[in-house]
Design a protein around this motif. Sequence first.
Motif, mmCIF file in Angstrom:
data_model
loop_
_atom_site.group_PDB
_atom_site.id
_atom_site.type_symbol
_atom_site.label_atom_id
_atom_site.label_comp_id
_atom_site.label_asym_id
_atom_site.label_seq_id
_atom_site.Cartn_x
_atom_site.Cartn_y
_atom_site.Cartn_z
ATOM 1 N N VAL A 46 -14.684 23.476 -48.388
ATOM 2 C CA VAL A 46 -15.561 22.952 -47.333
ATOM 3 C C VAL A 46 -14.802 22.897 -46.010
ATOM 4 C CG1 VAL A 46 -15.036 20.522 -47.925
ATOM 5 C CG2 VAL A 46 -17.102 21.063 -46.625
ATOM 6 N N HIS A 47 -15.439 23.443 -44.971
ATOM 7 C CA HIS A 47 -14.893 23.389 -43.605
ATOM 8 C C HIS A 47 -15.644 22.270 -42.889
ATOM 9 C CE1 HIS A 47 -13.603 24.792 -39.614
ATOM 10 N NE2 HIS A 47 -14.865 24.712 -39.252
ATOM 11 N N LEU A 48 -14.875 21.302 -42.382
ATOM 12 C CA LEU A 48 -15.483 20.039 -41.960
ATOM 13 C C LEU A 48 -15.239 19.671 -40.495
ATOM 14 C CD1 LEU A 48 -16.863 17.386 -43.014
ATOM 15 C CD2 LEU A 48 -14.559 16.536 -43.471
ATOM 16 N N HIS A 49 -16.337 19.444 -39.785
ATOM 17 C CA HIS A 49 -16.326 18.745 -38.495
ATOM 18 C C HIS A 49 -17.032 17.424 -38.757
ATOM 19 C CE1 HIS A 49 -15.941 22.419 -35.730
ATOM 20 N NE2 HIS A 49 -16.119 22.965 -36.915
ATOM 21 N N VAL A 50 -16.709 16.382 -37.993
ATOM 22 C CA VAL A 50 -17.512 15.160 -38.107
ATOM 23 C C VAL A 50 -18.230 14.903 -36.787
ATOM 24 C CG1 VAL A 50 -16.111 14.130 -39.930
ATOM 25 C CG2 VAL A 50 -15.566 13.631 -37.522
ATOM 26 N N PHE A 82 -10.155 20.543 -42.626
ATOM 27 C CA PHE A 82 -10.611 19.891 -41.388
ATOM 28 C C PHE A 82 -10.641 20.922 -40.270
ATOM 29 C CE2 PHE A 82 -8.785 15.303 -42.210
ATOM 30 C CZ PHE A 82 -9.617 15.173 -43.305
ATOM 31 N N SER A 83 -11.616 20.805 -39.398
ATOM 32 C CA SER A 83 -11.595 21.614 -38.179
ATOM 33 C C SER A 83 -10.700 20.922 -37.156
ATOM 34 C CB SER A 83 -12.991 21.746 -37.590
ATOM 35 O OG SER A 83 -12.890 22.294 -36.291
ATOM 36 N N THR A 84 -9.838 21.699 -36.498
ATOM 37 C CA THR A 84 -9.119 21.153 -35.332
ATOM 38 C C THR A 84 -9.680 21.781 -34.061
ATOM 39 O OG1 THR A 84 -7.377 22.837 -35.261
ATOM 40 C CG2 THR A 84 -6.976 20.913 -36.663
ATOM 41 N N ILE A 224 -15.954 34.823 -48.436
ATOM 42 C CA ILE A 224 -17.203 34.612 -47.693
ATOM 43 C C ILE A 224 -17.254 33.209 -47.109
ATOM 44 C CG2 ILE A 224 -19.701 34.257 -48.054
ATOM 45 C CD1 ILE A 224 -19.787 36.596 -49.869
ATOM 46 N N ARG A 225 -17.813 33.123 -45.911
ATOM 47 C CA ARG A 225 -18.127 31.802 -45.357
ATOM 48 C C ARG A 225 -19.592 31.775 -44.945
ATOM 49 N NH1 ARG A 225 -15.666 28.151 -40.378
ATOM 50 N NH2 ARG A 225 -17.496 28.376 -39.051
ATOM 51 N N VAL A 226 -20.292 30.719 -45.371
ATOM 52 C CA VAL A 226 -21.673 30.488 -44.939
ATOM 53 C C VAL A 226 -21.804 29.011 -44.580
ATOM 54 C CG1 VAL A 226 -22.725 32.348 -46.291
ATOM 55 C CG2 VAL A 226 -22.416 30.094 -47.345
ATOM 56 N N LEU A 228 -24.434 25.731 -42.424
ATOM 57 C CA LEU A 228 -25.287 25.351 -41.291
ATOM 58 C C LEU A 228 -24.524 25.265 -39.973
ATOM 59 C CD1 LEU A 228 -27.459 22.776 -43.275
ATOM 60 C CD2 LEU A 228 -28.327 24.848 -42.151
ATOM 61 N N GLU A 229 -23.178 25.313 -40.008
ATOM 62 C CA GLU A 229 -22.432 25.426 -38.749
ATOM 63 C C GLU A 229 -22.708 26.768 -38.075
ATOM 64 O OE1 GLU A 229 -18.204 24.659 -38.815
ATOM 65 O OE2 GLU A 229 -17.854 25.776 -36.971
ATOM 66 N N ASP A 230 -22.781 27.814 -38.894
ATOM 67 C CA ASP A 230 -22.821 29.176 -38.339
ATOM 68 C C ASP A 230 -24.235 29.658 -38.046
ATOM 69 O OD1 ASP A 230 -20.100 29.140 -38.618
ATOM 70 O OD2 ASP A 230 -20.076 30.211 -40.518
HETATM 71 ZN ZN ZN Z 1 -15.912 24.911 -37.400
#
Ligand code: ZN
Length: 277
Positions: A46-50, A82-84, A224-226, A228-230
């Motif tokens: 999981v790639h995460l922004h808050v 985490f996203s930086t 693969i990355r999918v 709702l961010e993209d």
């Molecule tokens: Zn991101």
Amino acid sequence: MNEACIITTAITGSQTRKSMNPAVPITQEEQIESTCEAYEAGSSLVHLHVRNDDETSSSDPEKFARVQEGIRQHCPDMIIQFSTGGRGRDPAARGKPLYLKPDMASLATGSVNFKSSIYENEPALIDELASRMLEYQIKPEIEVFDLAMLYSAVDLLKHGLLKAPLHVQFVLGIPNALPAKRHILEFLVGELEALLPDATWVAAGVGRHQFDVADWCAELGGNIRVGLEDGVRLDKDNLAQSNAAMVRKAAALLHARNRRPATPHESREMLGLAQTD
Ligand code: ZN
């Protein structure tokens, strides 16, 4: 080609809003639930922004901590990144949550002009984020929005700020940055393989390009990355009902190419991360 493919889910990002798709998870509780559904559907990373309650981007370590804790409780072997990055965040605060030691964190290795803004990552900030990731033993995901960022990553590796093997993400389809064209992806992958033969890679297709790019990744042997961010749509006519629905569509693309989603155990092995069991 590796039959197993890591499916990353970028669940929220910094730009998409509930007004675009009510399924975008915003609160920490929604994010935990959405991540676990994506995990059940075959995603292992999981790639995460808050976000704040008003949906703006946040760098608040407490929010990152809450989501990480919830994910580790409900799906303990999910890889947490985490996203930086992300627009709308104070550059000085972007690395703050790293002390929480997620498995991974994103690291853009350069700046790029988008249509009406600069995604700014000055060298001193990149060095600082890379050093903190080394200190906390966090594996970076190198975000390549432009070709130069690949060469910058090789330079960071040479100077000991990154450790091999690298995991690289190509971001395609942002207006005025790299276009979502298959021959561009093939060129990028070829260049990566020539420079860093042991690297792993994934590509993200932004907006309506999301599943085209996912299918090219499936075919070319990448990951693969999918999410709702993209993009907020499953196809031209339908909003995605959830991040999990996007993961299921990615898994179907993989099966059509005689590949399958990697388990969390396999994904950790492919990325050189510690196992949880
Ligand atoms: Zn991101």
